[in-house]
Design an enzyme around this catalytic site. Structure first.
Site, PDB file in Angstrom:
ATOM      1  N   GLY A 196      41.662  43.989  36.709  1.00 19.07           N
ATOM      2  CA  GLY A 196      42.499  44.544  35.873  1.00 19.07           C
ATOM      3  C   GLY A 196      43.648  45.074  36.467  1.00 19.07           C
ATOM      4  N   LYS A 217      47.161  40.505  30.058  1.00 16.10           N
ATOM      5  CA  LYS A 217      47.786  39.408  29.239  1.00 16.10           C
ATOM      6  C   LYS A 217      48.161  39.598  27.785  1.00 16.10           C
ATOM      7  CE  LYS A 217      44.864  36.627  32.309  1.00 16.10           C
ATOM      8  NZ  LYS A 217      43.449  36.246  32.628  1.00 16.10           N
ATOM      9  N   ARG A 231      32.583  34.782  33.891  1.00 14.06           N
ATOM     10  CA  ARG A 231      32.433  35.599  32.499  1.00 14.06           C
ATOM     11  C   ARG A 231      32.913  34.565  31.556  1.00 14.06           C
ATOM     12  NH1 ARG A 231      37.031  37.836  31.765  1.00 14.06           N
ATOM     13  NH2 ARG A 231      38.085  38.968  33.602  1.00 14.06           N
TER      14      ARG A 231
HETATM   15  P1  ADP Z   1      43.082  41.374  38.952  1.00 10.73           P
HETATM   16  O1  ADP Z   1      41.614  40.877  39.216  1.00 10.73           O
HETATM   17  O2  ADP Z   1      43.064  42.895  39.176  1.00 10.73           O
HETATM   18  O3  ADP Z   1      43.420  40.907  37.571  1.00 10.73           O
HETATM   19  P2  ADP Z   1      44.570  39.178  39.899  1.00 10.73           P
HETATM   20  O4  ADP Z   1      44.315  38.501  41.463  1.00 10.73           O
HETATM   21  O5  ADP Z   1      43.899  38.209  38.866  1.00 10.73           O
HETATM   22  O6  ADP Z   1      44.076  40.551  39.805  1.00 10.73           O
HETATM   23  O7  ADP Z   1      46.055  39.123  39.837  1.00 10.73           O
HETATM   24  C1  ADP Z   1      46.528  39.637  38.679  1.00 10.73           C
HETATM   25  C2  ADP Z   1      47.859  39.387  38.370  1.00 10.73           C
HETATM   26  O8  ADP Z   1      48.928  39.908  39.440  1.00 10.73           O
HETATM   27  C3  ADP Z   1      48.223  37.937  38.147  1.00 10.73           C
HETATM   28  O9  ADP Z   1      48.119  37.478  37.008  1.00 10.73           O
HETATM   29  C4  ADP Z   1      49.818  37.945  38.697  1.00 10.73           C
HETATM   30  O10 ADP Z   1      50.334  37.992  37.710  1.00 10.73           O
HETATM   31  C5  ADP Z   1      49.764  38.882  39.929  1.00 10.73           C
HETATM   32  N1  ADP Z   1      49.474  38.281  41.173  1.00 10.73           N
HETATM   33  C6  ADP Z   1      48.368  38.214  41.553  1.00 10.73           C
HETATM   34  N2  ADP Z   1      48.535  37.821  42.960  1.00 10.73           N
HETATM   35  C7  ADP Z   1      49.846  37.546  43.057  1.00 10.73           C
HETATM   36  C8  ADP Z   1      50.522  37.161  44.222  1.00 10.73           C
HETATM   37  N3  ADP Z   1      50.211  36.904  45.519  1.00 10.73           N
HETATM   38  N4  ADP Z   1      51.640  37.095  43.944  1.00 10.73           N
HETATM   39  C9  ADP Z   1      52.488  37.427  42.972  1.00 10.73           C
HETATM   40  N5  ADP Z   1      51.786  37.861  41.652  1.00 10.73           N
HETATM   41  C10 ADP Z   1      50.538  37.832  41.846  1.00 10.73           C
END
Ligand code: ADP
Length: 458
Positions: free
Chosen positions: A175, A248, A303
């Protein structure tokens, strides 16, 4: 999955408990109904009397409004499963869905868990461990640290190696919590401390790792589905770049402007990774794609996802039914070549939020709701006239999904359906979606994860 598979009748669960609420609880109830499986819903005091609960065969209260005292209480959920006399639990998304300990407790109570094994869940749930699995599977990761950062010196060394700006991320993260960008040495240590404190508070785990901050990426994720007999497939990808603050807003499949070779490589990479992790059931392998079209693994979600319907619409595969059948031990009965993606699907998340007031949550009573319909339209929602959106949980009141032969047609259908959708009594994100769908950047698929924020700021 063949409906007439020979072992179906004797293996299928008789009764399933749904350890969740709202639209996903209803989604699972519907799938169970179609499979001839009875359902037991659970609810907190805040959800007592919610109309979707009537769709279940039984509903059991598990505690007060606060999730920590109800939907997150493993002992209470297990007690409800015992009282409800179920053979399995579907955890939905959020709440206990990615809690490996919960999956373990289900196993020790001899209750089926509709999801991966606790072992696979634990492996992929820790992000640094998932990165290691990805490397093992030959899947490209965002350049960064090999594990959790142990000292200030190490943080500075790694950040300089991968190049600023860098992103500090919580290994237990979700999140968007516990994430901080650092642009230089001076910002790095305070950002690390803040991210670590936030991660400790949110997840009880302060571990932080470093990734290069990818400029204006797209978020593209691959839906995977595997059974307990060694079959692992992908259901192609979803593009979830239309986000605000890492949340999203709109998801679509296929991802527009993804080169066919990249698409194929990503989907194959996701399957390899799932196999290395010993994963089964439905899951999502998330990637970011940079401006040059390179893709990098970021995390696995163990999930069903909120946005799963877009994959269902393009492939014609009911993911929730598949999850239930797989947990009951059935074979998938499909090969990769059978999973054909047709047309274009888009989902808009309808949240009880006021986009005109900085997305302030707008819980309250829905006076009237008129759901859209017509060709290619699906509305997954637990909301009804008189339903009170409680302030205690996420603000999702429904998901509007459309499916058409092309992206242009899907956008037109979505705009038409959003205009038909009437929700009176609370503010929702419908006007925001109409604006985004009319925006030239979205229409031209010039999207990245920051485009909504840039546009809102402008
Ligand atoms: P969480 O599990 O907290 O949602 P994520 O790893 O899925 O974290 O990342 C969430 C969002 O953050 C991604 O959809 C993207 O928009 C952004 N993000 C994640 N990693 C990177 C990165 N290395 N560089 C730029 N944006 C990133």
């Amino acid at each position: 999955m063949a409906a007439d598979s020979p072992n179906r009748a004797e293996r299928m669960f008789k009764r399933v408990l749904i350890a969740n609420r709202g639209e996903i609880a209803l989604r699972v109830i519907r799938a169970c109904r179609e499979l001839g499986v009875e359902t037991v819903a659970i609810f907190s005091e805040a959800d007592r009397g919610a109309p979707y609960l009537e769709m279940a065969d039984e509903a059991i209260c598990v505690g007060p409004a606060k999730a920590a005292d109800s939907y997150l209480r493993i002992d209470r959920v297990i007690s409800a499963a015992e009282i409800g006399n179920v053979q399995a639990i579907h955890p939905g998304y959020g709440f206990l869905s990615e809690n490996a300990h919960f999956a373990e407790v289900c196993r020790s109570c001899n209750i089926g868990f509709i999801g991966p094994t606790p072992e696979a869940m634990a492996k992929v749930g820790d992000k640094t461990s998932a990165r290691n699995l990805a490397r093992e599977a030959g899947v490209p990761c965002v350049p960064g640290s090999n594990g959790i950062i142990g000292s200030e010196d190490e943080a500075i060394r790694v950040a300089r190696e991968v190049g600023f700006p860098v992103l500090l991320k919580a290994t237990a993260g979700g999140g968007g919590k516990g994430m901080r960008v650092a642009v230089d040495d001076a910002a790095l240590i305070p950002a690390w401390q803040q991210a670590s404190a936030e991660a400790q508070a949110a997840f009880g785990n302060p571990g932080i790792y470093i990734e290069r901050y990818v400029d204006r990426p797209r978020h593209v994720e691959v839906q995977i589905l595997g059974d307990q007999h060694g079959t692992m497939l992908h259901l192609w990808e979803r593009d979830c770049s239309t986000q605000r603050r890492h949340q999203k807003l709109i998801e679509e499949s296929p991802s527009p402007r993804l080169a066919p070779a990249t698409r194929k490589a990503m989907c194959e990479a996701a399957v390899r990774l799932a196999k290395v992790a010993g994963y089964h059931s439905a899951g999502t392998v998330e990637f970011i794609v940079d401006q040059q079209g390179n893709f990098y693994f970021i995390e696995i979600n163990a999930r069903i996802q909120v946005e799963h319907p877009v994959s269902e619409m393009v492939t014609g595969i009911d993911l929730v039914k598949a999850q239930i059948r797989i947990a009951a031990g059935e074979k998938l009965g499909l090969e990769q070549k059978d999973v054909v993606a047709r047309g274009h699907a888009i989902e808009c998340r309808i949240n009880a939020e006021d986009p005109a007031a900085n997305f302030r949550p707008c819980p309250g009573r829905i006076e009237q709701i008129i759901a859209p319909g017509g060709f290619g339209v699906r509305f997954d929602s637990h909301a009804a006239a008189g339903y009170v959106v409680p302030p205690h949980y996420d603000s999702l009141v429904g998901k509007l999904i459309v499916h058409q032969p092309t992206r242009t047609e899907a956008i037109a259908t979505m705009i038409r359906a959003l205009r038909e959708l009437r929700i009176q009594g609370i503010k929702t994100t419908v006007p925001l979606h109409l604006d985004i769908l009319s925006h030239s950047a979205f229409r031209d698929a010039e999207i990245d994860t920051k485009f909504v924020e840039r546009w809102l700021a402008g």
